[in-house]
Every structure is written in C-alpha cells, then in structure tokens.
Scaffold this motif. Structure first.
Motif, mmCIF file in Angstrom:
data_model
loop_
_atom_site.group_PDB
_atom_site.id
_atom_site.type_symbol
_atom_site.label_atom_id
_atom_site.label_comp_id
_atom_site.label_asym_id
_atom_site.label_seq_id
_atom_site.Cartn_x
_atom_site.Cartn_y
_atom_site.Cartn_z
ATOM 1 N N LEU B 224 -32.577 7.535 32.484
ATOM 2 C CA LEU B 224 -31.790 7.896 33.641
ATOM 3 C C LEU B 224 -30.535 6.982 33.576
ATOM 4 O O LEU B 224 -29.298 7.165 33.335
ATOM 5 N N LEU B 228 -26.770 7.545 32.496
ATOM 6 C CA LEU B 228 -25.610 7.346 33.640
ATOM 7 C C LEU B 228 -24.534 6.301 33.171
ATOM 8 O O LEU B 228 -23.416 6.635 33.493
ATOM 9 N N LEU B 231 -22.413 7.790 30.689
ATOM 10 C CA LEU B 231 -21.421 8.522 31.447
ATOM 11 C C LEU B 231 -20.300 7.928 32.392
ATOM 12 O O LEU B 231 -19.203 8.345 32.271
ATOM 13 N N SER B 265 -33.897 -0.017 50.515
ATOM 14 C CA SER B 265 -34.643 0.783 49.644
ATOM 15 C C SER B 265 -33.988 1.781 49.027
ATOM 16 O O SER B 265 -34.577 2.496 48.326
ATOM 17 N N LEU B 266 -32.969 2.191 49.750
ATOM 18 C CA LEU B 266 -31.967 3.522 49.421
ATOM 19 C C LEU B 266 -30.953 2.976 48.133
ATOM 20 O O LEU B 266 -30.090 3.909 48.065
ATOM 21 N N GLU B 268 -30.919 2.971 45.229
ATOM 22 C CA GLU B 268 -30.436 3.853 44.105
ATOM 23 C C GLU B 268 -29.839 5.055 44.449
ATOM 24 O O GLU B 268 -28.967 5.374 43.915
ATOM 25 N N GLY B 269 -30.228 5.509 45.799
ATOM 26 C CA GLY B 269 -29.263 6.514 46.368
ATOM 27 C C GLY B 269 -27.908 6.452 46.441
ATOM 28 O O GLY B 269 -27.112 6.986 46.059
ATOM 29 N N PHE B 272 -26.083 6.236 43.013
ATOM 30 C CA PHE B 272 -26.045 7.653 42.582
ATOM 31 C C PHE B 272 -24.880 8.202 43.246
ATOM 32 O O PHE B 272 -24.004 8.971 42.760
ATOM 33 N N LEU B 273 -24.775 8.065 44.570
ATOM 34 C CA LEU B 273 -23.664 8.520 45.387
ATOM 35 C C LEU B 273 -22.190 7.961 44.795
ATOM 36 O O LEU B 273 -21.234 8.827 44.759
ATOM 37 N N PHE B 279 -17.140 10.603 39.632
ATOM 38 C CA PHE B 279 -16.724 11.519 38.967
ATOM 39 C C PHE B 279 -15.584 12.541 39.753
ATOM 40 O O PHE B 279 -14.912 13.202 39.122
ATOM 41 N N ILE B 280 -15.610 12.211 41.048
ATOM 42 C CA ILE B 280 -14.836 13.219 41.871
ATOM 43 C C ILE B 280 -13.391 12.568 41.390
ATOM 44 O O ILE B 280 -12.469 13.259 41.318
ATOM 45 N N PHE B 281 -13.439 11.189 41.550
ATOM 46 C CA PHE B 281 -12.074 10.700 41.637
ATOM 47 C C PHE B 281 -11.439 10.088 39.976
ATOM 48 O O PHE B 281 -10.280 10.154 39.729
ATOM 49 N N ARG B 282 -12.446 9.970 39.191
ATOM 50 C CA ARG B 282 -11.927 9.712 37.853
ATOM 51 C C ARG B 282 -12.911 10.320 36.974
ATOM 52 O O ARG B 282 -13.946 9.725 36.304
ATOM 53 N N PRO B 283 -12.893 11.695 36.816
ATOM 54 C CA PRO B 283 -13.926 12.529 36.097
ATOM 55 C C PRO B 283 -14.123 11.879 34.597
ATOM 56 O O PRO B 283 -15.065 12.401 34.050
#
Lengths: 630, 295
Positions: B224, B228, B231, B265-266, B268-269, B272-273, B279-283
C-alpha cells in the motif's frame, strides 16, 4: 409486438422504453429472486441449522454484491472501496441500533453522546445509508477529479485507500468502535428472527440494480465504461453518471452491510476488510460483472464452491460420501482451502475468462427478445425534417504547438448548415488536430472556434457535443460491447434530452439509414471495418448535431464502399439536417461529396475553393497530390 | 528545531524504504500499465525465507543477499505465471489479476505454514544510535538512507545510460512504438520485473530487519505504501515515485510527532485523508506525466 414508435415515444424520461426497460426487468428479476430463494430453502431443508446460516449469509452477500455491481458494472471502474463503505454503514448501524444499556459495556465514552442514542434498527439503517452516502459524495468528487486526469487506475487506488482509512479508524478509535479485538457485539432484540427484511432488501437490490442499468443514467454510464473519450464526444459527461451510480450503489451496500451486522450480532474491523473484499469481488467477477443476473449467479457459485472447499479441507472426499481415499491429496485438503479457492478463482477468471461466466447476459433481456416479435422490415425514414434554422461554424487563426512542433498555425475554415466542406492534406498536415481542437480534446495555443457566434474554445468536450458539434473517430471508438442499436440509442438519449423541441429520428430509422439494419443486434466490436465506419456515422448523427465532423470516414474502405459512403453521408446529414465537415485522404470521395474544400499543409491552409478549383490549384498539386497523383 | 531535524531524519529513513517500493511499482506501471497490488508479496515471500534461514542460524549478512535474490526470483515467477498471460488486457483485468496474485500467495502461506506470526531476531545494531550534536541518529536510519541513495544512483545510471534503460524508457513512453523500433517486449518486461524485484528485495531487507516478523498478510502494508507513494508522485513517473515515497515517509513521521497523543494512533488515517485531498486538488500527482491518447 412492435416497438412503440412515433414522435410521442421519444421522451426524455428515465427509461427509453417502458416495456423493455421496466416491465421485463421486473418480471425477470422476480423470477431470478424466486429461483435463488427456492434453491436456498431447498438447501437449508436438507442441511439444517448450518445450512440455514449459509443461506442467510449468501442472501446478505448477494445484496452487497449487487450494490457493488451497480457501480462497477455500469461504470467499469474497479472499486475496492465498497467494503470500506460497508464498514462505515456497518459501524453506523451498530452504534445507532445497539441499546444504550448494551453500549455502556463496550463504548461508555463514545464521542458526541452516541452512547445514549437509541434509534431502533429501522432508524439505524436510515442513518447508516445517510452517513455513507455523504462520505460517498466526497469520495466521488475525488474519484471524478483523479479519474479525469489519470484514468481508472487512480480511481481504483483511491477506493483502496478508503478501505484502509475505514479499517485504520475502526482499529484505532476504540471509544467509537470498540477497537480491534473487543469490537462491538450486541443484542437489539436478539439476532434477526425473521428473514423478511433480508428478502425485501434482496428483492429491492435486484430491482434497483436492473432498473438502473436500463435507465437513461445507466445507459449513459455504460457508454462511458465502453469508451470514456467517445462518450464525451457524444455529449455524455461520464463524471455525472459515475457519481449517480456510486451513490445508488453505496446506498444498496449500506443496507446489505447493516443486515450483515444485525445477522452476525457482532462487528470487528476485520469483518469489512480485505477478505470480505476478495469474497464479494470474486462473486461479482465470476458471475459476470456487467450483468445483474451474472452477479447473482456468481454469489451462488462462489457460496457453493467455498462451502465445498471448506468441507473438503476438513474431510476430503468424504464430503461426497464416496469413501474414496483422499490421502494422496492430503497436501491440498487442508484447513484454509477456502481462501486458496477464492484467490485461485479470482486469478483464474481474470486470466482465462475475465468477463465471467455470463458476461453481460441478462435473463430479462433474453425473455424480452424471446417474447417480442422483432420487426423484420427496415423502417422507412420519415420525410426530411424541415428544420431551416441557419447555423454557422467559424474556425479562425487556430494555432497548436506540441512541444516544439507547430501542428497548426493560424488555420481556419468556415461552414454553414446544408454545406459539405472537406479538409484535405498530406499526413501530418494537422487535419485531425483541427477536429481535436474543435471538439475540445486538444487545447489550442491560440485562435477561435465560433458556433453561431458563440466561442467554444475552452469548453469541455461533452458540452461542445451538446452545442451541436459531433465527431466520428478515424481509429474507431465505438461502444464495443453494446449492440449497434444500443450505440445509436445511447447517443440519441443525449440528443432528446437536449433538443426536445426538435423531433429526433428514431433509433431504428437511423440504423436503417446507415445501412446497418441487418446488423442491428450485433455487438459493435464484432462489426467489420466498413460497418464500423457506418456505425460511427450513425452514432454521431443520433446526437442531432448542427455539424457532423467526420474523421476519415472511408479510411480502409474499398473503392466501391467509398462511393457508397458518399451517399450514406448525404442521407444521414439530410436526416438530421446537419452540415458536414469531412477529413479524408480519398480524393474521389472528397471531390464526390464536398461543396468546398480546404487544403492543409504543415499546419497552414494553402488553398481553398470548389473541388474544381482545388484540383487545378498548383500549390495543392505540389503539396498534396505531388507526383503520386494519378 | 532539534525535534524537527530529528523528525526529518526519521522521515527520510522511512521515506527511503517507501521510495524503493514505489520505484518498483512505477517501473512495472511504465512497461505494462499494471498497478501491481501483488508488489508486497515479494516481501511476504522474503519474510518467510528470512524466518527459515535465521532459525537455521544464518547471520543477517548471509540472509541479506538471499532475501534480495528471493525477491527477484519471486517477481520473475509471478510475471511468468500470472502477468504474462494478461499483457495488454484492460486496466480492470490487470488490477484484479494482481489482487488475485496477492491472495493466492498469502493463501499458500496460510495453507502450508500457518496464520500465526513467525518471529525472527533482528540484527543487534538495529536499535543502536549515535549522537551528532544534539541529535540522536539511529544506525538503522543512516544505513537505510545511505543504501537507498546508492541504489537510486545505480538505478538512475541503469535507466539513463544502458541499452536496457533506454528500452525501458522507450517502452514506458509508448510501448507499441518501442516494439516497432525493435525493443523486445519480453526482455523489457522481464527486466522491469527483475529490477522491481531487486528494489523490493532491498526494501524488504530493511522492512524485515525492523519488524522482525512475518505473516501471510505482511505484504499488504508495504504494498500500500509503495502504491500510494507512486500515485502521490504521479503514476508512471520514476522520479515522482521516489519523491512520493520520501514525501509519504516525512508526512507520516511529522504527523505522528505533531498530533496530540489521543489521536496519534490515527496517523495513518490522517495520511490517507491528506492523500485524498491531494487528489482532489492536484489529481495528477506531484509530477505530471504527459500521456497522449491517439484520437
């Protein structure tokens, strides 16, 4: 019974043809539902309690797989994220459905006072759908933006990232989810004590999936699935269709996930992660992802196969009561054989039969064709429309630079409705680039493209098409797995939504006029070269353009076919009263069809005039005809 | 300031491993348009080889080349058994084929080894640190960064200066034309898988040294991260993949040390966010790859 026809049948409603797109699908999925449930009941009556659980699980899985099918099947974008959406729905459902007295044991400190919320299971399903759909809107925007830029691969990775985000959050936010080991387990009123909600949800999912596929939206989405670029060029905006498919699909998955949680009575992060993704995707692709019948069939096949693998892993051949010695196969009859089975099924199908067992075969479609008398004689085109509104396309001073290469410099042409204008020139002269600029596929460095005075430079491709400029493709970009009729019909759907003031010729009329009547139910991918070109022409005409832009319509055709094409182009253009701009190498064709001709060489217009003038022009002879002119 | 420098070095160490993984993913994407979800399986297989050899008493110096060799061979075998059969298929088929490979490989270990965690001893120096001024540098990070730098330089030489590299770049730019120009597709694709295996092998050595364990699904996380990072950098761009890896590593370390403890602990979350927002702003990712489609 003949198809309903006449101008009144051409409505821009949700379903192009009520009998074919609503009545038959509902009857069809009703029968499928009956068979699926009957087989399940038969199975559980012979296997008792364990069999009952297996059948219930299969039905819930079917709901989720059908939900995934709505998105994956219609848009062609592979999503790993639907189980992530399932996780969001599952946790939302659990948190809202579990009674506070139970919640206090696992998640006493849930944020937002969620510990004290008590909604009951029906309300909780509603909240689960709502929350998941809201998340899906944001994910959908990301998918649309990255998909437009880098294609389906990037979209797939975003869905995968979603699966991981939900998993990470579920694991590491114990205040909300009970964490990785304890999870949530609960009683709402016991486990599901009746299967009625599952039956209802399954029947609903089947109907919704089938109706979506047949609806206008679903058909447009499928055009995008087959060829994104061609769909845009016909006036379809695939991003809109994908978003609608995503939201519909996620709503169905949410219902399935809620039922799964309710039925299981507990929820751990692992329940909605990689393994469940593998299971549901394998079910979908083994049956055939482009078909609702296929998705349901895949659920049945994989459920049976996996159960068999599980039991053979335990008992070898004794499962069949054969008394065969399974010792030589001990190396394969092991625990966890079912996981290997799923992985091998997925890999094997991708390698040897990527479209699945049923491909895009639909039960109700088969019924429809079986019980509908097909019309044998081609319809006669109605009188040419008396649409005399004058349209004018002016392309001026267009320049395009690729890297250091000047593909077009200060070139342009003009055309009015009723005219046929040709653009000729040697290879690399910039002819196709000109069409690409006009249709918004290639940005112009400078210049204007005006349709009836309205500037089109910078307008997205699908809006250029809706404004009235529709093209064909030199290298054939048909919607391959759709039939000839469907290729024309889907484009016509865009046209009738756009111009309901002008009557648009019926699909069959267009198909017949293009000389494709005998091939109307064949897939576009099965057509030979000449028929593919004719279908390109028919499909573009179905969009009701003001101008048809034809990119080498005779390329690869024999001389006889080329001559026939002259007449075909004239017929189609007259049928939808469009002007024509045509690019071609075939001089006989161009001279036979055009009122005026422009000659391009190395990006510039070197001559223009009537066919006779062009043939006599020395510059044209030097640049284009050269010594090879015969 | 010290803390920031410390974070940067930690992040660079982590990002180096991601960069190696992402580069392997990007190389294969270049020649086959395949986003390889089975890339992590190279580490899974290597992990079991490490477990077996180390429990036989082999030292890490011996195990290292064995792991790298295993990764290369595994990469070539997977290409032969699965990917060579789906060359030129649609993105959908390619993606699910690699997903299927992932499951078959992990299921084989599940079937024949077990689902339980297999641990092995890490080399003694992994946890050692040495001071530079007020900084405490882990020997491990220093080694990772150094080796990655050498590997990247060597890879860059391979790609820029050799015939194989030329063929690889040509194939990545336009596979069909490259074939017409006499580039042998088999050679290029196998070469790309070998290179990707080599890079994953080096990354795998570091990954396993640190984690000291393996399971049938141990490959998911490195896969992953590699995918990522590739990408983030811009799919198809080799430089972008390296950059994406480093950015991902830095982002993880910086976020983890800056986030309040309750949500650390979040991390990674959150990462990802942030990727989703990117991706939304620089796809197109950090580095845009021109991909012309003929119409």
């Amino acid at each position: 019974m003949a198809e309903p026809r006449g101008p009144n049948a051409a409505h821009a409603g949700m379903f192009p043809n009520l009998r074919r797109d609503v009545a038959f699908p509902i009857v069809g999925v009703g029968l499928l539902f009956g068979v699926f449930v009957a087989v399940g009941l038969l199975y559980q009556s012979s296997f008792g309690g364990a069999g009952e659980r297996l059948v219930t699980t299969a039905m819930i899985n079917a709901i989720i797989v059908l939900g995934i099918q709505i998105y994956v099947g219609n848009t062609g974008v592979l999503s790993f994220g639907h189980i992530g959406f399932g996780a969001i729905a599952g946790y939302t459902f659990a948190i809202f459905a579990i009674a506070p007295a139970e919640k206090i044991k696992r998640i006493p400190d849930a944020p937002l006072g969620l510990t004290d919320v008590d909604m009951g299971s029906w309300g909780a399903v509603g909240v689960a759908i709502a929350v998941t759909v809201v998340v899906a809107v944001f994910v959908g925007i990301g998918l649309a933006r990255s998909g437009a830029e880098s294609g389906a691969v990037a979209a797939t990775v975003i869905t995968l990232a979603l699966l991981f985000v939900t998993h990470e959050v579920a694991r590491h936010w114990p205040e909300l989810t009970g964490g990785e080991r304890a999870g949530l387990s609960f009683r709402i009123g016991g486990k599901l004590d009746t299967r009625v909600p599952i039956y209802l949800a399954l029947a609903g999912a089947l109907v919704l999936a089938r109706l979506f596929a047949q609806s206008r939206r679903g058909r447009l989405a499928k055009a995008g699935r087959e060829d994104d670029l061609a769909a845009r060029a016909m006036g379809v905006n695939p991003m809109v269709q994908q978003m609608i498919a995503l939201l519909t699909s996620v709503a169905v998955v949410s219902v399935g996930a809620s039922l799964k949680v309710y039925e299981t009575g507990s929820l751990l992060p692992e329940d909605f992660f990689f393994f469940f993704t593998l299971l549901t995707l394998t079910m979908l692709i083994v049956g055939g992802r482009n078909s609702v019948t296929g998705a349901l069939f895949g659920v049945a096949v994989i459920t049976v196969g996996r159960e068999l693998a599980r039991r053979m892993g335990q008992d070898g051949f004794e499962v069949f009561g054969l008394g065969l010695d399974s010792e030589p196969l001990d190396w394969i009859f092991r625990e966890n054989l079912q996981t290997v089975f799923l992985g091998v099924a997925m890999l094997g199908f991708m390698i040897w039969r990527p479209k699945g067992l049923l491909s895009d075969w639909e039960f109700d479609d088969w019924l429809y064709r079986r019980f509908t008398r097909t019309q044998s004689a081609p319809p006669v085109p109605q009188a040419t429309m008396s649409d005399e509104s004058e349209a004018r396309l002016e392309v001026s001073d267009v320049s395009v630079v690729f890297g250091g290469f000047q593909a077009l410099s200060q070139s342009g042409f003009e055309v009015s409705s009723g005219e046929v204008v040709g653009i000729i020139g040697p290879n690399g002269a910039g002819k196709t680039t000109m069409l690409n600029v006009i249709t918004g596929l290639v940005p112009a460095t400078s210049g204007q493209v005006r349709l009836n005075g309205k500037e089109l430079i910078g307008t997205p491709s699908h809006e250029v098409a809706r404004a009235g400029l529709v093209r064909t493709f030199q290298n054939l970009r048909l919607f391959g797995s759709l039939t000839v009729r469907e290729n024309v019909e889907v484009t016509r759907l865009v046209a009738i939504a756009e111009h309901d003031d002008r009557s648009t010729p019926e699909t069959d009329v267009l198909v017949a006029a293009a000389g494709l009547w005998d091939h109307r139910d064949r897939r576009a991918s099965e057509l030979d070269y000449g028929n593919s070109r004719r279908l390109e022409l028919a499909r573009a005409s179905a969009a009701r353009p003001l101008f048809l832009l034809l990119d080498e319509p005779t390329s690869g055709m024999s001389d006889t076919e080329s001559l026939a094409m002259v007449e075909q182009v004239q017929t189609m253009a007259a049928l939808v009263s469009a002007g024509v701009v045509v690019i071609d190498h075939d001089l006989d064709f161009i001279i036979g069809i055009c009122d005026r001709i422009y000659c391009l060489d190395r990006g510039s217009v070197i001559a223009s005039g009537t066919p006779v003038e062009i043939q006599a022009d020395p510059a044209v002879q030097a640049a284009y005809l050269g010594s090879s002119a015969t | 300031m010290t803390e920031l420098l410390q974070n940067l070095i930690d992040g660079l160490g982590r990002g180096s491993i991601y960069a190696l993984l992402a580069l392997g993913v990007a190389v294969i994407f270049g020649v086959m348009h395949l986003l390889n979800f089975a890339h992590g399986e190279l580490i899974t297989v290597s992990g079991y080889v490490a477990f077996w050899t180390i429990s036989e008493g082999w030292s890490w110096y011996l195990v290292t080349p064995v792991i790298i060799g295993t990764a290369i061979v595994t990469s070539l075998v997977i290409e032969r058994v699965a990917f060579s059969r789906v060359r030129g298929s649609s993105d959908f088929t390619l993606l699910l084929t690699s997903f299927g490979v992932h499951f078959v490989v992990s299921a084989i270990f599940l079937l024949y080894v077990s689902a339980s965690v297999k641990t092995f001893s890490e080399p003694g120096w992994v946890a050692n640190t040495f001071p530079i001024g007020s900084l405490n540098i882990e020997v491990y990070d220093a080694v990772v960064i150094g080796v990655t730098l050498v590997t990247l330089l060597a890879t860059s030489w391979l790609i820029q200066r050799t015939m194989f590299g030329l063929a690889l770049r040509a194939a990545a730019a336009d596979f069909d034309t490259a074939r017409l120009m006499g580039v042998r597709s088999d050679t290029v694709i196998r070469g790309a898988f070998a290179l990707s295996g080599l890079l994953a092998g080096i990354a795998g050595v570091f990954w396993l040294m640190r984690s000291g364990h393996t399971t049938p699904t141990v490959g998911i996380t490195p896969m992953l991260k590699g995918v990522l990072a590739a990408l983030i950098g811009g799919l198809g761009s080799l430089r972008g993949a390296v950059l994406g890896g480093i950015v991902l590593g830095l982002a993880e370390v910086l976020l983890r040390s800056r986030l309040p403890d309750s949500v650390a602990s979040l991390t990674e979350g959150f990462v990802f966010l942030m990727i989703a927002l990117l991706f939304i702003f620089r796809p197109q990712g950090l580095i845009r790859v021109a991909h012309a489609e003929r119409v």
